[in-house]
Design a protein around this motif. Structure first.
Motif, PDB file in Angstrom:
ATOM      1  N   UNK A   1       0.856  -1.190   0.000  1.00 15.96           N
ATOM      2  CA  UNK A   1       0.000   0.000   0.000  1.00 15.96           C
ATOM      3  C   UNK A   1       0.891   1.240   0.000  1.00 15.96           C
ATOM      4  N   UNK A   2       0.737   2.073  -1.015  1.00 19.65           N
ATOM      5  CA  UNK A   2       1.574   3.267  -1.164  1.00 19.65           C
ATOM      6  C   UNK A   2       0.725   4.505  -0.921  1.00 19.65           C
ATOM      7  N   UNK A   3       1.069   5.272   0.094  1.00 17.95           N
ATOM      8  CA  UNK A   3       0.320   6.486   0.422  1.00 17.95           C
ATOM      9  C   UNK A   3       0.599   7.569  -0.622  1.00 17.95           C
ATOM     10  N   UNK A   4      -0.381   8.416  -0.913  1.00 17.72           N
ATOM     11  CA  UNK A   4      -0.153   9.537  -1.833  1.00 17.72           C
ATOM     12  C   UNK A   4       0.864  10.513  -1.264  1.00 17.72           C
ATOM     13  N   UNK A   5       1.600  11.174  -2.153  1.00 19.60           N
ATOM     14  CA  UNK A   5       2.500  12.236  -1.732  1.00 19.60           C
ATOM     15  C   UNK A   5       3.913  11.817  -1.413  1.00 19.60           C
ATOM     16  N   UNK A   6       4.222  10.521  -1.507  1.00 18.49           N
ATOM     17  CA  UNK A   6       5.599  10.082  -1.304  1.00 18.49           C
ATOM     18  C   UNK A   6       6.420  10.370  -2.561  1.00 18.49           C
ATOM     19  N   UNK A   7       7.691  10.608  -2.371  1.00 18.50           N
ATOM     20  CA  UNK A   7       8.564  10.776  -3.534  1.00 18.50           C
ATOM     21  C   UNK A   7       8.974   9.408  -4.065  1.00 18.50           C
ATOM     22  N   UNK A   8       9.487   9.391  -5.277  1.00 18.32           N
ATOM     23  CA  UNK A   8       9.939   8.128  -5.865  1.00 18.32           C
ATOM     24  C   UNK A   8      11.077   7.526  -5.045  1.00 18.32           C
ATOM     25  N   UNK A   9      11.946   8.358  -4.528  1.00 18.06           N
ATOM     26  CA  UNK A   9      13.044   7.870  -3.689  1.00 18.06           C
ATOM     27  C   UNK A   9      12.488   7.230  -2.421  1.00 18.06           C
ATOM     28  N   UNK A  10      11.500   7.864  -1.803  1.00 16.80           N
ATOM     29  CA  UNK A  10      10.914   7.311  -0.582  1.00 16.80           C
ATOM     30  C   UNK A  10      10.243   5.960  -0.845  1.00 16.80           C
ATOM     31  N   UNK A  11       9.604   5.817  -1.994  1.00 16.33           N
ATOM     32  CA  UNK A  11       8.951   4.555  -2.325  1.00 16.33           C
ATOM     33  C   UNK A  11       9.982   3.454  -2.521  1.00 16.33           C
ATOM     34  N   UNK A  12      11.015   3.734  -3.296  1.00 17.79           N
ATOM     35  CA  UNK A  12      12.044   2.713  -3.548  1.00 17.79           C
ATOM     36  C   UNK A  12      12.776   2.348  -2.262  1.00 17.79           C
ATOM     37  N   UNK A  13      13.111   3.343  -1.453  1.00 18.65           N
ATOM     38  CA  UNK A  13      13.782   3.058  -0.184  1.00 18.65           C
ATOM     39  C   UNK A  13      12.875   2.252   0.740  1.00 18.65           C
ATOM     40  N   UNK A  14      11.606   2.611   0.783  1.00 15.81           N
ATOM     41  CA  UNK A  14      10.677   1.894   1.642  1.00 15.81           C
ATOM     42  C   UNK A  14      10.499   0.454   1.233  1.00 15.81           C
ATOM     43  N   UNK A  15      10.511   0.184  -0.070  1.00 16.52           N
ATOM     44  CA  UNK A  15      10.340  -1.187  -0.556  1.00 16.52           C
ATOM     45  C   UNK A  15      11.519  -2.083  -0.211  1.00 16.52           C
ATOM     46  N   UNK A  16      12.653  -1.481   0.100  1.00 19.70           N
ATOM     47  CA  UNK A  16      13.819  -2.293   0.480  1.00 19.70           C
ATOM     48  C   UNK A  16      13.570  -3.074   1.763  1.00 19.70           C
ATOM     49  N   UNK A  17      12.629  -2.607   2.579  1.00 17.12           N
ATOM     50  CA  UNK A  17      12.314  -3.308   3.817  1.00 17.12           C
ATOM     51  C   UNK A  17      11.280  -4.408   3.641  1.00 17.12           C
ATOM     52  N   UNK A  18      10.714  -4.532   2.437  1.00 17.35           N
ATOM     53  CA  UNK A  18       9.721  -5.578   2.172  1.00 17.35           C
ATOM     54  C   UNK A  18      10.468  -6.862   1.823  1.00 17.35           C
ATOM     55  N   UNK A  19      10.786  -7.665   2.846  1.00 14.09           N
ATOM     56  CA  UNK A  19      11.637  -8.824   2.628  1.00 14.09           C
ATOM     57  C   UNK A  19      10.951  -9.961   1.870  1.00 14.09           C
ATOM     58  N   UNK A  20       9.662  -9.800   1.561  1.00 13.76           N
ATOM     59  CA  UNK A  20       8.985 -10.819   0.769  1.00 13.76           C
ATOM     60  C   UNK A  20       9.060 -10.512  -0.728  1.00 13.76           C
ATOM     61  N   UNK A  21       9.711  -9.373  -1.084  1.00 16.25           N
ATOM     62  CA  UNK A  21       9.960  -9.041  -2.480  1.00 16.25           C
ATOM     63  C   UNK A  21      11.421  -9.291  -2.806  1.00 16.25           C
TER      64      UNK A  21
END
Length: 386
Positions: free
Chosen positions: A169-189
């Protein structure tokens, strides 16, 4: 004698036909009647399962009253081979035709447990929920921040290899950098990805599979944002002071960062549209902050006066028009607001103390709104000091 035998045979035939018709009538009635389920249930159709195995399981779980009748009815409507692998929710009282429609529909499985990896401005959060059949609101099993100890209730589900639905789930208003950095913690990806162009990812909730490639997810987000923008641009209001979909995306990102109140989006868009049409500078803090941080996280402090005075491509206090790129990934609603702003003469707005904003057409009105906002801030400060 032969006449007597013939008469008896004819009578027997009529009786048999009548019995057969009655049986068909009873079967048809039972086929279409409400089923025996008193409460909704989840039901799994195993991969490669036969109609006999599925019908027997439906009867054993109390979904249908007769496995054999379910098979006969399925064959009669020529859907013997239409079963689709997956887990489905079957509502209480579902008739056999309704059950058949459900287990042949296909689509994403409806598992009782779901794991949602939420990307937010304050950082990622993992939410594990259990959905009870027939109930709209799921029950919380565990909520935690990546990097913390995983709650035992969740590890128990993982250890037992319980099937679950996995979502990002991606909240509105995040930057592309914040999204990519945040996905690094999704260890199921799995996999890595470079940071996409700003604004090109659609905030939304995406269902994924364990082990999915993060690059595929990013591409889904990009394609979706592209479609949203194209659709909004095609139905844009006439006379806008923006010349391209790219400019619409820039304006939408500013709208997204300026208000979290859905009802205000078109009003905020109108303020910036009116400013652009009148040759006024946008003078919006979020663009200045983006120029300072390059979109790599929150500023974490107020903006210095020296930063407001400095000429940069994103300092809309010092430049005319729009900044060169979006400053975040805007929602579909913000994009639609940017291309269809409210019809109003407002060119100013300021916080009103309720989470929303006070709008004004004249500087005098705006100054009054600012004074009221400063009084609210002062009162809050006095309370916090007590």
């Amino acid at each position: 004698m032969w006449k007597h035998i013939a008469a008896n045979a004819l009578t027997l035939g009529v009786v048999l036909i009548a019995c057969a018709a009655a049986i068909v009538q009873i079967g048809t009635s039972r086929w279409a009647a409400p089923g025996p389920l008193s409460d909704a249930v989840f039901f799994e159709v195993p991969r490669g399962a036969s109609l006999r195995a599925v019908s027997d399981a439906l009867e054993a779980q109390g979904v249908v009253s007769s496995a054999s009748l379910f098979r006969v009815g399925t064959g009669y409507v020529d859907r013997d081979d239409d079963l689709k692998f997956g887990t489905y929710e079957i509502p209480a009282g579902a008739s056999m035709p309704e059950v058949l429609d459900i287990v042949t529909a296909g689509g994403p499985s409806v598992y009782p447990f779901s794991v949602t990896y939420v990307l937010r401005a304050q950082g990622p959060e993992v939410r594990v929920r259990e959905r009870q059949p027939g109930r709209p609101d799921p029950v919380e099993i565990a909520t935690y921040t990546p990097g913390e100890a995983v709650p035992e209730a969740f590890t128990d589900l993982l250890d037992r290899d319980i099937p679950m639905t996995w979502r990002i789930a991606v909240a509105p208003g995040l930057t592309s950098w914040e999204i990519v950095e945040g996905l690094k913690g999704a260890d199921f990806l799995e996999g890595e990805v470079s940071v996409p162009a700003e604004g090109t990812l659609a905030p939304d909730t995406y269902e994924v599979a364990q082990g999915a490639d993060v690059a595929d997810l990013i591409e889904r987000m990009r394609v979706r944002q592209e479609a949203i923008l194209a659709d909004a641009w095609a139905s844009r209001a006439p006379g806008l002071p923006i010349a391209s979909p790219e400019e619409a995306l820039i304006l939408a990102s500013i709208v997204e960062k300026e208000t979290g109140v859905p009802e205000e989006r078109r009003m905020v868009a109108a303020v910036f549209t009116n400013r652009l049409q009148q040759g006024m500078r946008l003078q919006t803090d979020p663009t200045v902050i983006y120029g300072i941080t390059n979109g790599q996280g929150a500023l974490g402090r107020g903006i210095y006066q020296s930063e407001l005075d400095r000429v940069t491509p994103y300092n809309t206090y010092r430049i005319d028009g729009l900044p060169p790129t979006p400053i975040a990934n805007p929602s579909a609603e913000a994009i639609r607001a940017a291309v269809d702003p409210a019809e109003t003469g407002f060119v100013f707005f300021v916080a009103d103390g309720t989470g929303g904003h006070a709008f004004a057409e004249t500087l005098a009105e705006h100054n009054q709104n600012v004074a009221e906002w400063r009084a609210i801030e002062a009162a809050r400060g006095a309370v916090s000091d007590q």
